[in-house]
Write a protein that holds these residues in place. Structure first.
Motif, PDB file in Angstrom:
ATOM      1  N   ALA A   1     -37.504 -47.495   4.734  1.00 19.31           N
ATOM      2  CA  ALA A   1     -36.365 -48.362   4.418  1.00 19.31           C
ATOM      3  C   ALA A   1     -35.956 -49.157   5.657  1.00 19.31           C
ATOM      4  CB  ALA A   1     -35.198 -47.517   3.921  1.00 19.31           C
ATOM      5  N   PRO A   2     -35.311 -50.285   5.462  1.00 27.34           N
ATOM      6  CA  PRO A   2     -34.856 -51.074   6.613  1.00 27.34           C
ATOM      7  C   PRO A   2     -34.002 -50.220   7.541  1.00 27.34           C
ATOM      8  CG  PRO A   2     -34.549 -52.305   4.590  1.00 27.34           C
ATOM      9  CD  PRO A   2     -34.971 -50.923   4.188  1.00 27.34           C
ATOM     10  N   GLY A   3     -34.286 -50.279   8.810  1.00 21.37           N
ATOM     11  CA  GLY A   3     -33.520 -49.520   9.786  1.00 21.37           C
ATOM     12  C   GLY A   3     -34.045 -48.118  10.015  1.00 21.37           C
ATOM     13  N   GLN A   4     -34.847 -47.644   9.067  1.00 13.98           N
ATOM     14  CA  GLN A   4     -35.377 -46.280   9.204  1.00 13.98           C
ATOM     15  C   GLN A   4     -36.421 -46.212  10.323  1.00 13.98           C
ATOM     16  OE1 GLN A   4     -37.054 -44.785   5.552  1.00 13.98           O
ATOM     17  NE2 GLN A   4     -37.882 -42.951   6.548  1.00 13.98           N
TER      18      GLN A   4
ATOM     19  N   ALA B   1     -39.989 -47.298  16.739  1.00 17.40           N
ATOM     20  CA  ALA B   1     -40.515 -48.130  15.656  1.00 17.40           C
ATOM     21  C   ALA B   1     -39.586 -48.004  14.466  1.00 17.40           C
ATOM     22  CB  ALA B   1     -41.924 -47.699  15.290  1.00 17.40           C
ATOM     23  N   THR B   2     -39.039 -49.138  14.025  1.00 14.47           N
ATOM     24  CA  THR B   2     -38.176 -49.135  12.836  1.00 14.47           C
ATOM     25  C   THR B   2     -38.588 -50.263  11.908  1.00 14.47           C
ATOM     26  OG1 THR B   2     -36.596 -50.627  13.872  1.00 14.47           O
ATOM     27  CG2 THR B   2     -36.168 -48.283  14.134  1.00 14.47           C
TER      28      THR B   2
ATOM     29  N   ILE C   1     -44.139 -50.576   3.576  1.00 16.00           N
ATOM     30  CA  ILE C   1     -45.086 -49.492   3.318  1.00 16.00           C
ATOM     31  C   ILE C   1     -46.051 -49.442   4.488  1.00 16.00           C
ATOM     32  CG2 ILE C   1     -46.846 -48.597   1.764  1.00 16.00           C
ATOM     33  CD1 ILE C   1     -45.600 -50.273  -0.457  1.00 16.00           C
ATOM     34  N   ILE C   2     -46.218 -48.260   5.045  1.00 22.27           N
ATOM     35  CA  ILE C   2     -47.125 -48.131   6.185  1.00 22.27           C
ATOM     36  C   ILE C   2     -48.237 -47.137   5.868  1.00 22.27           C
ATOM     37  CG2 ILE C   2     -45.329 -48.690   7.846  1.00 22.27           C
ATOM     38  CD1 ILE C   2     -45.152 -45.716   8.493  1.00 22.27           C
ATOM     39  N   HIS C   3     -49.347 -47.303   6.553  1.00 21.88           N
ATOM     40  CA  HIS C   3     -50.436 -46.333   6.487  1.00 21.88           C
ATOM     41  C   HIS C   3     -50.376 -45.471   7.733  1.00 21.88           C
ATOM     42  CE1 HIS C   3     -53.173 -48.670   3.495  1.00 21.88           C
ATOM     43  NE2 HIS C   3     -51.901 -48.781   3.184  1.00 21.88           N
TER      44      HIS C   3
END
Lengths: 197, 197
Positions: B22-25, B82-83, B89-91
DNA sequence: CGAGTCGTTGAACGGAATCAATCGTCGTGG
DNA sequence: CCACGACGATTGATTCCGTTCAACGACTCG
Protein backbone atom coordinates in the motif's frame (compact mmCIF):
# COMPACT_ATOMS: atom_id res chain seq x y z
CA UNK A 1 38.22 1.86 -7.79
CA UNK A 2 36.55 -0.41 -10.29
CA UNK A 3 39.67 -1.00 -12.33
CA UNK A 4 41.50 -2.45 -9.34
CA UNK A 5 38.67 -4.82 -8.59
CA UNK A 6 38.65 -6.01 -12.18
CA UNK A 7 42.41 -6.56 -12.15
CA UNK A 8 42.23 -8.63 -9.01
CA UNK A 9 39.13 -10.46 -10.07
CA UNK A 10 40.35 -11.72 -13.41
CA UNK A 11 44.13 -11.58 -13.39
CA UNK A 12 47.22 -12.12 -11.35
CA UNK A 13 48.17 -8.57 -10.58
CA UNK A 14 51.07 -8.50 -13.01
CA UNK A 15 49.61 -10.08 -16.11
CA UNK A 16 47.06 -7.43 -16.99
CA UNK A 17 47.38 -6.26 -20.55
CA UNK A 18 47.77 -2.50 -20.92
CA UNK A 19 47.79 -0.13 -23.85
CA UNK A 20 48.59 3.51 -24.48
CA UNK A 21 46.04 5.43 -26.48
CA UNK A 22 46.76 8.79 -28.06
CA UNK A 23 44.07 11.50 -28.20
CA UNK A 24 41.68 10.76 -31.02
CA UNK A 25 42.94 7.22 -31.40
CA UNK A 26 40.30 4.50 -31.53
CA UNK A 27 40.09 1.75 -28.94
CA UNK A 28 37.40 0.11 -31.04
CA UNK A 29 34.81 1.07 -33.61
CA UNK A 30 31.10 0.63 -33.86
CA UNK A 31 30.43 -2.70 -35.54
CA UNK A 32 33.84 -4.22 -34.79
CA UNK A 33 33.91 -7.73 -33.37
CA UNK A 34 34.06 -7.43 -29.58
CA UNK A 35 36.78 -9.56 -27.99
CA UNK A 36 37.49 -7.43 -24.90
CA UNK A 37 36.15 -5.30 -22.14
CA UNK A 38 38.22 -2.41 -20.79
CA UNK A 39 39.03 -0.05 -17.98
CA UNK A 40 40.77 3.32 -17.87
CA UNK A 41 43.92 3.50 -15.78
CA UNK A 42 44.56 7.14 -16.61
CA UNK A 43 43.12 9.62 -19.06
CA UNK A 44 39.66 9.72 -20.54
CA UNK A 45 37.86 7.61 -23.10
CA UNK A 46 34.79 8.75 -24.97
CA UNK A 47 32.12 6.29 -26.09
CA UNK A 48 29.86 7.54 -28.85
CA UNK A 49 27.39 6.10 -31.25
CA UNK A 50 26.71 7.26 -34.77
CA UNK A 51 23.17 7.14 -36.05
CA UNK A 52 22.18 6.60 -39.64
CA UNK A 53 21.32 10.28 -39.93
CA UNK A 54 24.95 11.16 -39.28
CA UNK A 55 24.22 12.34 -35.77
CA UNK A 56 26.63 11.31 -33.08
CA UNK A 57 25.52 10.66 -29.54
CA UNK A 58 27.87 10.56 -26.59
CA UNK A 59 27.00 7.45 -24.61
CA UNK A 60 29.54 7.82 -21.87
CA UNK A 61 32.82 9.36 -20.88
CA UNK A 62 34.96 6.93 -18.93
CA UNK A 63 37.36 8.54 -16.50
CA UNK A 64 40.35 7.13 -14.66
CA UNK A 65 39.24 4.09 -12.69
CA UNK A 66 36.12 3.40 -14.74
CA UNK A 67 35.47 0.29 -16.76
CA UNK A 68 33.79 0.45 -20.13
CA UNK A 69 32.26 -1.79 -22.78
CA UNK A 70 31.24 -4.40 -20.21
CA UNK A 71 28.20 -5.09 -22.35
CA UNK A 72 30.59 -6.68 -24.83
CA UNK A 73 30.53 -9.75 -22.58
CA UNK A 74 27.19 -10.62 -24.08
CA UNK A 75 27.55 -9.08 -27.51
CA UNK A 76 29.46 -10.16 -30.59
CA UNK A 77 30.17 -6.60 -31.70
CA UNK A 78 30.67 -3.16 -30.22
CA UNK A 79 27.73 -0.82 -30.54
CA UNK A 80 29.68 2.40 -30.32
CA UNK A 81 33.06 3.96 -31.01
CA UNK A 82 35.61 4.38 -28.27
CA UNK A 83 38.30 7.03 -28.63
CA UNK A 84 40.71 8.63 -26.20
CA UNK A 85 40.10 12.30 -25.43
CA UNK A 86 43.50 12.80 -23.81
CA UNK A 87 46.57 10.54 -23.72
CA UNK A 88 45.30 7.50 -21.86
CA UNK A 89 46.35 4.14 -20.54
CA UNK A 90 43.76 1.39 -20.62
CA UNK A 91 43.57 -2.14 -19.29
CA UNK A 92 42.37 -4.82 -21.65
CA UNK A 93 40.39 -7.79 -20.36
CA UNK A 94 39.83 -10.48 -22.99
CA UNK A 95 36.31 -11.86 -22.86
CA UNK A 96 37.56 -15.44 -23.25
CA UNK A 97 39.61 -15.02 -20.15
CA UNK A 98 36.80 -13.50 -18.13
CA UNK A 99 34.19 -15.99 -19.25
CA UNK A 100 36.48 -18.85 -18.34
CA UNK A 101 36.89 -17.45 -14.85
CA UNK A 102 33.19 -16.78 -14.45
CA UNK A 103 32.32 -20.31 -15.49
CA UNK A 104 34.86 -22.07 -13.36
CA UNK A 105 34.84 -19.89 -10.25
CA UNK A 106 31.33 -19.10 -9.02
CA UNK A 107 32.68 -16.97 -6.18
CA UNK A 108 34.33 -14.67 -8.72
CA UNK A 109 31.14 -14.49 -10.71
CA UNK A 110 29.41 -13.46 -7.52
CA UNK A 111 31.99 -10.79 -6.86
CA UNK A 112 31.62 -9.42 -10.33
CA UNK A 113 27.86 -9.34 -9.89
CA UNK A 114 28.37 -7.40 -6.68
CA UNK A 115 30.59 -4.95 -8.54
CA UNK A 116 28.03 -4.40 -11.26
CA UNK A 117 25.18 -4.09 -8.77
CA UNK A 118 27.03 -1.41 -6.86
CA UNK A 119 27.63 0.46 -10.10
CA UNK A 120 23.95 0.29 -10.89
CA UNK A 121 23.10 1.70 -7.49
CA UNK A 122 25.65 4.49 -7.78
CA UNK A 123 24.42 5.46 -11.21
CA UNK A 124 20.79 5.50 -10.13
CA UNK A 125 21.69 7.80 -7.28
CA UNK A 126 23.61 10.13 -9.55
CA UNK A 127 20.64 10.22 -11.86
CA UNK A 128 18.31 10.97 -8.98
CA UNK A 129 20.47 13.87 -7.89
CA UNK A 130 20.13 15.34 -11.36
CA UNK A 131 16.40 15.56 -10.79
CA UNK A 132 17.03 18.25 -8.22
CA UNK A 133 16.68 21.62 -9.90
CA UNK A 134 18.33 23.91 -7.41
CA UNK A 135 22.11 23.94 -7.54
CA UNK A 136 22.31 24.50 -3.80
CA UNK A 137 20.13 21.55 -2.95
CA UNK A 138 21.83 19.33 -5.47
CA UNK A 139 25.20 20.07 -3.94
CA UNK A 140 23.92 19.50 -0.42
CA UNK A 141 22.43 16.13 -1.29
CA UNK A 142 25.69 15.12 -2.87
CA UNK A 143 27.66 16.23 0.14
CA UNK A 144 25.47 14.47 2.67
CA UNK A 145 25.66 11.38 0.53
CA UNK A 146 29.43 11.18 0.44
CA UNK A 147 30.07 12.59 3.90
CA UNK A 148 31.61 10.46 6.59
CA UNK A 149 28.53 9.66 8.70
CA UNK A 150 30.30 10.00 12.03
CA UNK A 151 32.40 13.11 11.42
CA UNK A 152 30.10 14.80 8.88
CA UNK A 153 33.24 15.66 7.00
CA UNK A 154 34.06 15.47 3.32
CA UNK A 155 37.43 15.37 1.63
CA UNK A 156 37.43 16.64 -1.92
CA UNK A 157 40.22 14.75 -3.60
CA UNK A 158 39.53 15.99 -7.07
CA UNK A 159 39.48 19.50 -8.49
CA UNK A 160 36.26 21.32 -7.68
CA UNK A 161 35.75 21.79 -11.38
CA UNK A 162 35.36 18.06 -11.86
CA UNK A 163 32.91 17.73 -9.01
CA UNK A 164 30.86 20.50 -10.54
CA UNK A 165 30.87 18.56 -13.78
CA UNK A 166 29.71 15.38 -12.11
CA UNK A 167 26.85 17.25 -10.53
CA UNK A 168 25.91 18.77 -13.85
CA UNK A 169 26.72 22.32 -12.80
CA UNK A 170 28.89 25.03 -14.28
CA UNK A 171 31.96 25.35 -12.09
CA UNK A 172 31.20 29.02 -11.48
CA UNK A 173 27.85 28.09 -10.02
CA UNK A 174 29.52 25.50 -7.86
CA UNK A 175 32.04 27.96 -6.41
CA UNK A 176 29.41 30.60 -5.85
CA UNK A 177 27.05 28.28 -4.06
CA UNK A 178 29.92 26.95 -2.00
CA UNK A 179 30.68 30.41 -0.65
CA UNK A 180 27.00 31.08 -0.04
CA UNK A 181 26.67 27.84 1.89
CA UNK A 182 29.61 28.84 4.02
CA UNK A 183 28.28 32.35 4.52
CA UNK A 184 24.94 30.85 5.58
CA UNK A 185 26.72 28.67 8.12
CA UNK A 186 25.61 25.41 6.53
CA UNK A 187 29.14 24.23 5.83
CA UNK A 188 32.65 25.13 6.89
CA UNK A 189 35.67 24.87 4.62
CA UNK A 190 39.22 24.05 5.56
CA UNK A 191 41.38 23.55 2.49
CA UNK A 192 39.90 20.68 0.53
CA UNK A 193 37.80 19.52 3.46
CA UNK A 194 34.21 20.44 4.06
CA UNK A 195 32.43 20.17 7.37
CA UNK A 196 28.64 19.88 7.37
CA UNK A 197 26.62 21.64 10.04
CA UNK B 1 11.64 -5.71 -19.09
CA UNK B 2 14.04 -6.48 -16.29
CA UNK B 3 11.44 -8.06 -14.04
CA UNK B 4 10.60 -10.69 -16.63
CA UNK B 5 14.23 -11.59 -17.08
CA UNK B 6 14.64 -11.99 -13.35
CA UNK B 7 11.56 -14.18 -13.11
CA UNK B 8 12.81 -16.46 -15.84
CA UNK B 9 16.34 -16.46 -14.60
CA UNK B 10 15.70 -17.52 -11.05
CA UNK B 11 12.26 -19.16 -10.94
CA UNK B 12 9.87 -21.41 -12.72
CA UNK B 13 7.43 -18.91 -14.09
CA UNK B 14 4.72 -19.73 -11.57
CA UNK B 15 6.59 -19.88 -8.31
CA UNK B 16 7.62 -16.24 -8.02
CA UNK B 17 6.65 -14.75 -4.72
CA UNK B 18 4.57 -11.57 -4.99
CA UNK B 19 3.34 -9.01 -2.52
CA UNK B 20 0.94 -6.09 -2.52
CA UNK B 21 2.24 -2.89 -0.99
CA UNK B 22 0.00 0.00 0.00
CA UNK B 23 1.12 3.60 -0.46
CA UNK B 24 3.47 4.55 2.35
CA UNK B 25 3.97 0.96 3.40
CA UNK B 26 7.55 -0.17 3.90
CA UNK B 27 9.11 -2.94 1.83
CA UNK B 28 12.17 -2.75 4.05
CA UNK B 29 13.89 -0.30 6.32
CA UNK B 30 17.39 1.07 6.49
CA UNK B 31 19.44 -1.23 8.69
CA UNK B 32 17.14 -4.24 8.37
CA UNK B 33 18.75 -7.57 7.59
CA UNK B 34 18.62 -8.05 3.81
CA UNK B 35 17.25 -11.43 2.75
CA UNK B 36 15.79 -10.44 -0.64
CA UNK B 37 16.13 -8.46 -3.80
CA UNK B 38 13.01 -7.13 -5.54
CA UNK B 39 11.34 -5.94 -8.67
CA UNK B 40 8.26 -3.80 -9.32
CA UNK B 41 5.47 -5.46 -11.27
CA UNK B 42 3.19 -2.44 -11.07
CA UNK B 43 3.23 0.80 -9.17
CA UNK B 44 6.20 2.74 -7.86
CA UNK B 45 8.65 2.16 -5.05
CA UNK B 46 10.77 4.89 -3.53
CA UNK B 47 14.22 4.15 -2.12
CA UNK B 48 15.54 6.77 0.28
CA UNK B 49 18.29 7.06 2.78
CA UNK B 50 18.21 9.00 6.01
CA UNK B 51 21.37 10.72 7.14
CA UNK B 52 22.32 11.33 10.74
CA UNK B 53 21.41 14.97 10.33
CA UNK B 54 17.82 14.00 9.65
CA UNK B 55 18.07 14.74 5.98
CA UNK B 56 16.48 12.27 3.62
CA UNK B 57 17.93 11.59 0.21
CA UNK B 58 16.01 9.91 -2.56
CA UNK B 59 18.29 7.26 -4.00
CA UNK B 60 16.00 5.94 -6.66
CA UNK B 61 12.42 5.61 -7.75
CA UNK B 62 11.73 2.17 -9.16
CA UNK B 63 8.94 2.04 -11.72
CA UNK B 64 7.03 -0.87 -13.15
CA UNK B 65 9.48 -3.36 -14.60
CA UNK B 66 12.48 -2.18 -12.60
CA UNK B 67 14.39 -4.24 -10.10
CA UNK B 68 15.66 -2.72 -6.88
CA UNK B 69 17.94 -3.51 -3.94
CA UNK B 70 20.16 -5.78 -6.04
CA UNK B 71 23.08 -4.62 -3.96
CA UNK B 72 21.58 -6.65 -1.13
CA UNK B 73 23.12 -9.68 -2.80
CA UNK B 74 26.42 -8.65 -1.32
CA UNK B 75 25.26 -6.89 1.80
CA UNK B 76 23.92 -8.15 5.09
CA UNK B 77 21.63 -5.18 5.59
CA UNK B 78 19.67 -2.68 3.54
CA UNK B 79 21.18 0.77 3.32
CA UNK B 80 17.99 2.64 2.62
CA UNK B 81 14.24 2.58 3.15
CA UNK B 82 11.90 1.28 0.50
CA UNK B 83 8.28 2.43 0.50
CA UNK B 84 5.52 2.29 -2.07
CA UNK B 85 4.41 5.63 -3.50
CA UNK B 86 1.23 4.23 -5.03
CA UNK B 87 -0.45 0.83 -4.59
CA UNK B 88 2.14 -1.55 -5.94
CA UNK B 89 2.82 -5.20 -6.60
CA UNK B 90 6.37 -6.38 -6.14
CA UNK B 91 8.22 -9.60 -6.83
CA UNK B 92 10.40 -10.98 -4.08
CA UNK B 93 13.57 -12.89 -4.91
CA UNK B 94 15.18 -14.50 -1.87
CA UNK B 95 18.94 -14.12 -1.91
CA UNK B 96 19.44 -17.73 -0.83
CA UNK B 97 17.57 -18.86 -3.86
CA UNK B 98 19.46 -16.61 -6.24
CA UNK B 99 22.86 -17.40 -4.81
CA UNK B 100 22.17 -21.09 -5.10
CA UNK B 101 21.31 -20.68 -8.76
CA UNK B 102 24.32 -18.47 -9.44
CA UNK B 103 26.65 -20.96 -7.81
CA UNK B 104 25.30 -24.03 -9.48
CA UNK B 105 24.47 -22.69 -12.93
CA UNK B 106 27.27 -20.61 -14.46
CA UNK B 107 25.20 -19.87 -17.55
CA UNK B 108 22.58 -18.17 -15.40
CA UNK B 109 25.25 -16.19 -13.62
CA UNK B 110 26.45 -15.07 -17.01
CA UNK B 111 22.96 -14.04 -18.02
CA UNK B 112 22.51 -12.06 -14.88
CA UNK B 113 25.84 -10.36 -15.47
CA UNK B 114 24.66 -9.47 -18.95
CA UNK B 115 21.48 -8.02 -17.48
CA UNK B 116 23.38 -5.88 -15.00
CA UNK B 117 25.87 -4.76 -17.62
CA UNK B 118 23.09 -3.61 -19.90
CA UNK B 119 21.56 -1.68 -17.03
CA UNK B 120 24.87 0.00 -16.38
CA UNK B 121 25.12 1.00 -20.00
CA UNK B 122 21.57 2.32 -20.11
CA UNK B 123 22.07 4.34 -16.96
CA UNK B 124 25.31 5.83 -18.18
CA UNK B 125 23.60 6.92 -21.36
CA UNK B 126 20.74 8.50 -19.45
CA UNK B 127 23.23 10.34 -17.32
CA UNK B 128 25.06 11.55 -20.39
CA UNK B 129 21.84 12.88 -21.86
CA UNK B 130 21.32 14.92 -18.73
CA UNK B 131 24.57 16.70 -19.46
CA UNK B 132 22.91 18.31 -22.43
CA UNK B 133 21.62 21.71 -21.39
CA UNK B 134 19.21 22.55 -24.17
CA UNK B 135 15.82 20.90 -23.91
CA UNK B 136 15.57 20.63 -27.67
CA UNK B 137 18.90 18.90 -28.08
CA UNK B 138 18.28 16.63 -25.14
CA UNK B 139 15.01 15.48 -26.65
CA UNK B 140 16.58 14.95 -30.05
CA UNK B 141 19.40 12.84 -28.66
CA UNK B 142 16.88 10.75 -26.81
CA UNK B 143 14.76 10.30 -29.90
CA UNK B 144 17.63 9.34 -32.14
CA UNK B 145 18.78 6.91 -29.50
CA UNK B 146 15.51 5.04 -29.23
CA UNK B 147 14.46 5.39 -32.86
CA UNK B 148 14.16 2.36 -35.07
CA UNK B 149 17.37 2.69 -37.14
CA UNK B 150 15.80 1.62 -40.39
CA UNK B 151 12.49 3.48 -40.27
CA UNK B 152 13.65 6.44 -38.16
CA UNK B 153 10.39 6.09 -36.33
CA UNK B 154 9.57 6.18 -32.64
CA UNK B 155 6.54 4.84 -30.85
CA UNK B 156 5.79 6.56 -27.57
CA UNK B 157 4.11 3.91 -25.48
CA UNK B 158 4.00 5.91 -22.30
CA UNK B 159 2.38 9.24 -21.56
CA UNK B 160 4.44 12.17 -22.77
CA UNK B 161 4.49 13.44 -19.23
CA UNK B 162 6.52 10.45 -18.13
CA UNK B 163 8.98 10.80 -20.96
CA UNK B 164 9.45 14.42 -20.01
CA UNK B 165 10.17 13.29 -16.48
CA UNK B 166 12.74 10.76 -17.59
CA UNK B 167 14.50 13.42 -19.60
CA UNK B 168 14.47 15.76 -16.65
CA UNK B 169 12.18 18.30 -18.26
CA UNK B 170 8.91 19.90 -17.22
CA UNK B 171 6.16 18.39 -19.32
CA UNK B 172 5.20 21.84 -20.59
CA UNK B 173 8.69 22.30 -21.98
CA UNK B 174 8.47 18.91 -23.60
CA UNK B 175 5.18 19.68 -25.33
CA UNK B 176 6.33 23.09 -26.45
CA UNK B 177 9.59 21.84 -27.89
CA UNK B 178 7.76 19.01 -29.58
CA UNK B 179 5.57 21.46 -31.48
CA UNK B 180 8.58 23.62 -32.33
CA UNK B 181 10.44 20.59 -33.68
CA UNK B 182 7.46 19.78 -35.83
CA UNK B 183 7.08 23.36 -36.99
CA UNK B 184 10.78 23.37 -37.91
CA UNK B 185 10.29 20.23 -39.95
CA UNK B 186 12.68 18.16 -37.86
CA UNK B 187 10.07 15.64 -36.83
CA UNK B 188 6.59 14.65 -37.90
CA UNK B 189 3.91 13.43 -35.51
CA UNK B 190 1.17 10.94 -36.14
CA UNK B 191 -0.65 10.08 -32.93
CA UNK B 192 1.88 8.55 -30.59
CA UNK B 193 4.40 8.00 -33.37
CA UNK B 194 7.21 10.33 -34.24
CA UNK B 195 9.09 10.34 -37.50
CA UNK B 196 12.57 11.81 -37.58
CA UNK B 197 13.69 13.84 -40.59
C1' DC C 1 -22.32 13.24 -15.68
C1' DG C 2 -18.47 14.80 -12.90
C1' DA C 3 -13.68 13.72 -11.49
C1' DG C 4 -9.29 12.97 -12.92
C1' DT C 5 -5.69 13.02 -16.09
C1' DC C 6 -3.32 14.01 -20.41
C1' DG C 7 -2.22 17.28 -23.83
C1' DT C 8 -1.60 22.08 -24.99
C1' DT C 9 -0.66 27.03 -24.88
C1' DG C 10 0.26 31.67 -22.58
C1' DA C 11 2.78 34.80 -19.47
C1' DA C 12 6.16 35.87 -16.05
C1' DC C 13 9.87 34.91 -13.12
C1' DG C 14 14.10 33.28 -11.47
C1' DG C 15 18.16 30.99 -11.38
C1' DA C 16 21.87 28.90 -13.72
C1' DA C 17 24.80 29.29 -17.82
C1' DT C 18 27.82 32.20 -20.08
C1' DC C 19 31.22 35.63 -20.91
C1' DA C 20 34.81 38.00 -18.78
C1' DA C 21 38.46 39.27 -15.75
C1' DT C 22 41.73 38.52 -11.82
C1' DC C 23 44.68 35.99 -8.74
C1' DG C 24 47.48 32.15 -7.18
C1' DT C 25 50.07 28.11 -7.99
C1' DC C 26 52.60 24.81 -10.24
C1' DG C 27 55.74 23.08 -13.62
C1' DT C 28 58.75 23.82 -17.57
C1' DG C 29 62.28 25.42 -20.10
C1' DG C 30 65.52 28.93 -21.46
C1' DC D 1 66.36 31.38 -11.16
C1' DC D 2 63.03 33.80 -13.34
C1' DA D 3 59.56 34.20 -17.15
C1' DC D 4 56.01 32.15 -19.11
C1' DG D 5 52.03 29.45 -19.90
C1' DA D 6 48.42 26.43 -18.16
C1' DC D 7 45.09 25.66 -15.20
C1' DG D 8 42.32 25.92 -10.86
C1' DA D 9 39.77 29.01 -7.99
C1' DT D 10 37.04 33.06 -7.53
C1' DT D 11 33.89 37.01 -8.31
C1' DG D 12 31.06 40.19 -11.30
C1' DA D 13 27.58 41.30 -14.90
C1' DT D 14 24.41 39.82 -18.26
C1' DT D 15 21.54 36.87 -20.83
C1' DC D 16 18.61 33.29 -21.71
C1' DC D 17 15.74 29.49 -21.32
C1' DG D 18 13.33 26.24 -18.64
C1' DT D 19 10.30 26.21 -14.61
C1' DT D 20 6.24 27.59 -12.65
C1' DC D 21 1.59 29.16 -12.32
C1' DA D 22 -2.57 29.34 -14.76
C1' DA D 23 -6.18 28.21 -17.74
C1' DC D 24 -8.64 25.27 -21.13
C1' DG D 25 -10.24 21.44 -24.21
C1' DA D 26 -10.38 16.44 -24.93
C1' DC D 27 -10.86 12.00 -23.27
C1' DT D 28 -11.58 8.14 -20.17
C1' DC D 29 -13.59 5.88 -16.46
C1' DG D 30 -16.47 4.87 -12.75
Amino acid sequence: MIIDTLDKLFFDASSVQKQNIAPGQYVFRQGDPAPNIYAVESGQVKLERYTLEGRNIIMHIANAGDSFAEAALSSEIYHCNATAIVPSIIHIYPKKNILRVLRSQPDKAEEYIALLASQVRALRTKLEIRNILSARERMLQHFFLIANPSTAEITLNMPHKEIAGELGLAHETFYRELSKLEKDGVIRRRGNKILLI
